[in-house]
Scaffold this active site. Sequence first.
Site: not given
Ligand SMILES: *Cc1c(COP(=O)(O)O)cnc(C)c1O
Length: 399
Positions: A257-259, A300, A326-327, A354
């Site tokens: 599940e890459p984001g 982060y 304003c911070e 993100y």
């Molecule tokens: C956030 C998340 C991802 C993606 O993570 P990345 O670091 O962006 O690749 C995959 N699976 C789940 C369940 C998540 O919460």
Amino acid sequence: MDRDYQELLNEFGSPLYVYEEEVIRKNYERFKSAFQVENLKIFYACKALSNQNILSLFKSYGASLDCVSIEEVELGIRAGFSPQEILFTPNCISEEEYERAIAFGVRINVDNLPALEYLGMKYPGIRLWIRINPHLMAGGNRKISVGHIDSKFGISIHQLPHLKRLVQSLGIEVEGIHTHTGSDIIDPEIFIRAAELIFGVVREFESVRYIDFGSGFKVPYRPEDTETQLEEFGKKFGDAFNEFCTSQGKEYTLCFEPGKFLVSNSGSFLTKVNIIKQTTSCVFIGVDSGFNHFIRPMFYDAHHELSNISNPGGEKKVYNVVGYICETDTFASDRFISEVKKGDVLRFSNAGAYCFSMASNYNSRLRPAEVLILNGEARLIRKRETLENLLENQVILEL
Ligand SMILES: *Cc1c(COP(=O)(O)O)cnc(C)c1O
């Protein structure tokens, strides 16, 4: 390209998010080809960048979708994903939200025993995925963990006997076993070690067809940063996976599940310099944005490479780049970039993941526009907000 960014800013205004489709597609192809297994499923984690057009792109590449809220599920369905292409991986949600997901017919990944019990009682024979927390710590390095013992995520691997009893007594069909780290993984060895534990769980459930290792693939933010050595990792991991399939005499589907890995480096954030402020100790550059638009550096402590695209070859000077909130909202400290003048445009790179998806209206600021470079053409994919957008849900009383 610097001149192109300048033109985009002139055309679409400042600040601005720009994404390159070609980069996203290449990341996806690279990810897909890294794993030599019979059955591979890639769920794009859409929380990273959730514009409908980005979702549609992933649909067109053949990806599936990972959603962490019912709203993301709905966005996925609107973008054309079939319910079966959507994996819903929430945590700490209400029973009502699970009900809504069931009504949509998406795959549901359960993260806790009470939810499993609730769903199993209400829907006899329900088909579910189960999120396991293997509590794995990489060899002595506390930062690279696959889920601390006190992490809120997943069902503890130590609760396996309890889990098995529930699954059996409620007749739940466990279709997938899932794990996700949540952190940037520098050493892919950790995935291999997680796999050994997860395979142990899979052996306990005859009905499993999908084995999902979530994500955590690191991308380089600084020039000297390492990234996940994806090809090397894919080879090793694929071998371990294939071996497991053979040992079980069964064709499982390997899922990730890459984001971040897919979209981070496709994005740039462009912002204009409002003022240059020399103090007794340093030079501040104040830009027309803040943590309301781009919060990773503050939230982060993330490092995003920065350049002055209005003066690419200029003499380098040291600056602190700050926002207008304003911070204290510091984008970057002590950076060497080409000499900056008022009105110059700064570009932050790696702003695909993100960044827009974490933007807010704090200080009643409007969120920026988003542009997608598609087949060499700049296409607006989200309009800049207006004051009307800020007010549209407010109920104005006669006071
Ligand atoms: C956030 C998340 C991802 C993606 O993570 P990345 O670091 O962006 O690749 C995959 N699976 C789940 C369940 C998540 O919460």
